[in-house]
Design a protein around this motif. Structure first.
Motif, short mmCIF file in Angstrom:
data_model
loop_
_atom_site.label_atom_id
_atom_site.label_comp_id
_atom_site.label_asym_id
_atom_site.label_seq_id
_atom_site.Cartn_x
_atom_site.Cartn_y
_atom_site.Cartn_z
N GLY A 89 0.82 -1.22 0.00
CA GLY A 89 0.00 0.00 0.00
C GLY A 89 0.85 1.26 0.00
O GLY A 89 0.50 2.24 0.69
N LEU A 90 1.92 1.27 -0.76
CA LEU A 90 2.85 2.40 -0.76
C LEU A 90 2.26 3.62 -1.47
O LEU A 90 1.51 3.48 -2.44
CB LEU A 90 4.16 1.99 -1.44
N ASP A 91 2.64 4.80 -1.00
CA ASP A 91 2.31 6.06 -1.64
C ASP A 91 3.59 6.73 -2.13
O ASP A 91 4.69 6.45 -1.64
CB ASP A 91 1.60 7.01 -0.66
N SER A 92 3.44 7.65 -3.06
CA SER A 92 4.58 8.43 -3.52
C SER A 92 5.21 9.17 -2.35
O SER A 92 4.51 9.77 -1.53
CB SER A 92 4.12 9.43 -4.59
N GLY A 93 6.53 9.11 -2.25
CA GLY A 93 7.24 9.77 -1.16
C GLY A 93 7.50 8.89 0.04
O GLY A 93 8.19 9.32 0.98
N ASP A 94 6.98 7.67 0.05
CA ASP A 94 7.19 6.76 1.18
C ASP A 94 8.63 6.24 1.22
O ASP A 94 9.36 6.27 0.22
CB ASP A 94 6.24 5.57 1.10
N THR A 95 9.01 5.74 2.39
CA THR A 95 10.27 5.03 2.58
C THR A 95 9.96 3.56 2.82
O THR A 95 9.17 3.22 3.71
CB THR A 95 11.06 5.59 3.77
N VAL A 96 10.58 2.68 2.04
CA VAL A 96 10.34 1.24 2.18
C VAL A 96 11.67 0.53 2.31
O VAL A 96 12.65 0.87 1.64
CB VAL A 96 9.53 0.69 0.97
N VAL A 97 11.71 -0.46 3.20
CA VAL A 97 12.91 -1.26 3.44
C VAL A 97 12.68 -2.67 2.93
O VAL A 97 11.64 -3.28 3.22
CB VAL A 97 13.25 -1.29 4.94
N ASP A 98 13.64 -3.19 2.18
CA ASP A 98 13.59 -4.55 1.66
C ASP A 98 14.64 -5.38 2.39
O ASP A 98 15.84 -5.30 2.10
CB ASP A 98 13.87 -4.54 0.15
N PHE A 99 14.18 -6.17 3.38
CA PHE A 99 15.10 -7.01 4.15
C PHE A 99 15.45 -8.27 3.36
O PHE A 99 14.58 -8.96 2.86
CB PHE A 99 14.48 -7.41 5.49
N GLY A 100 16.75 -8.57 3.30
CA GLY A 100 17.19 -9.70 2.51
C GLY A 100 17.01 -9.41 1.03
O GLY A 100 16.49 -10.24 0.28
N CYS A 101 17.45 -8.23 0.60
CA CYS A 101 17.18 -7.77 -0.76
C CYS A 101 17.90 -8.57 -1.83
O CYS A 101 17.53 -8.52 -3.00
CB CYS A 101 17.53 -6.29 -0.90
N GLY A 102 18.94 -9.33 -1.44
CA GLY A 102 19.66 -10.14 -2.41
C GLY A 102 20.20 -9.30 -3.55
O GLY A 102 20.73 -8.19 -3.34
N PRO A 103 20.07 -9.76 -4.80
CA PRO A 103 20.60 -9.02 -5.94
C PRO A 103 19.73 -7.86 -6.39
O PRO A 103 20.00 -7.25 -7.42
CB PRO A 103 20.71 -10.09 -7.03
N GLY A 104 18.69 -7.57 -5.64
CA GLY A 104 17.90 -6.37 -5.92
C GLY A 104 16.71 -6.58 -6.84
O GLY A 104 16.26 -5.63 -7.48
N VAL A 105 16.16 -7.78 -6.88
CA VAL A 105 15.05 -8.06 -7.78
C VAL A 105 13.81 -7.25 -7.44
O VAL A 105 13.04 -6.86 -8.33
CB VAL A 105 14.72 -9.56 -7.78
N ASN A 106 13.59 -6.96 -6.16
CA ASN A 106 12.40 -6.19 -5.76
C ASN A 106 12.57 -4.68 -5.95
O ASN A 106 11.58 -3.95 -5.92
CB ASN A 106 12.08 -6.44 -4.27
N LEU A 107 13.79 -4.22 -6.10
CA LEU A 107 14.04 -2.78 -6.10
C LEU A 107 13.31 -2.01 -7.19
O LEU A 107 12.77 -0.93 -6.92
CB LEU A 107 15.55 -2.52 -6.17
N PRO A 108 13.25 -2.49 -8.45
CA PRO A 108 12.55 -1.70 -9.47
C PRO A 108 11.09 -1.45 -9.14
O PRO A 108 10.60 -0.32 -9.27
CB PRO A 108 12.70 -2.56 -10.73
#
Length: 256
Positions: free
Chosen positions: A58-77
């Motif tokens: 439920g993210l909004d523009s301007g939010d800060t989100v943390v990806d724990f165990g991000c690995g090679p960054g597949v979730n980042l985009p």
């Protein structure tokens, strides 16, 4: 109701990876980084799991989100698209080779609002965020319930994706084989892999049910993946105030 910053009942301050557990994850994931990077990219859109996780935040523009165990960054985009250019994405992983691959992805796209931190997800190196995501990580923790409860103290939206051996027989057989091939990583040398995965997935869900006001569950890929999303409501004024505060805070250290 438990507010952010104060996990209820059970103390979680002492829950961390032991040195041997941390070394096991670093060693096995580090060695697997090239293959995992390829596999994660190739399967990023399979079954709509990662898109479903980001939607559930439920993210909004301007939010800060943390990806724990991000690995090679597949979730980042997908996370960056969700928070926009005014938001912030922080990927955290304990494994150097994984962060190196994620860092190259960030550099290649020129994402100035995406940072990487090498750290232990059981002792989060962040104090506050709008949302937390973790995909296929809590199965590595001996006590995932305590870890996820700690994450709930950081953010009002926490989404955890885990393996769930409640699908078809062929799907469960494939999942069991995967866990046994990576037995040292999942710490299942002597345990039944499907039973242990199921227990740790249930523990993550219990943590959300304890700490959050509302929890939803979705199943993907023939029931072998379970996405649990916990939310704690905030009013609009508080949300704007929190986002403004984070915008003014220093950037976390970047690795990669």
């Amino acid at each position: 109701m438990t507010g952010r910053g104060s996990p209820s009942d059970r103390a979680v301050d002492e829950i961390t990876f032991t040195l041997e557990q941390a070394r096991r994850v670093q060693r096995n994931y580090g060695a697997w980084a090239p293959l995992y990077g390829w596999f994660a990219r190739a399967t990023a859109s399979v079954g709509g799991v990662r898109e479903g996780c980001v939607d559930a935040l439920g993210l909004d523009s301007g939010d800060t989100v943390v990806d724990f165990g991000c690995g090679p960054g597949v979730n980042l985009p997908a996370l960056r698209r969700a928070v926009g250019s005014d938001g912030r994405v922080v990927g955290i992983d304990i494994t150097g080779p994984m962060l190196e691959r994620a860092g190259r992805r960030i550099d290649r796209h020129g994402w100035g609002n995406v940072s990487l931190v090498r750290g232990d997800a059981t002792r989060p190196p962040v104090q506050d965020a709008d949302a937390v995501l973790s995909t296929f990580v809590t199965s590595l923790f001996p006590d995932p319930e305590s870890v996820v409860r700690r994450w709930c103290a950081l953010a009002d939206s926490v989404v955890v994706a885990n393996f769930a051996p409640r699908g078809t027989r062929p799907a469960n057989a494939a999942l069991s084989a995967f866990a046994r091939v990576n037995a040292r990583l999942f710490d299942v040398e002597e345990a039944d892999p499907l039973e242990q995965l199921d227990e740790r997935t249930a523990a993550s869900r219990r943590a959300l049910e304890t700490e959050m006001e509302a929890v939803t569950t979705e199943e993907y890929v023939f029931g072998t993946i379970e996405v649990n999303a916990g939310r704690r409501e905030r009013d609009a004024e508080t949300r704007r105030s929190d986002s403004s505060h984070r915008t003014d805070s220093p950037e976390p250290p970047t690795t990669g």
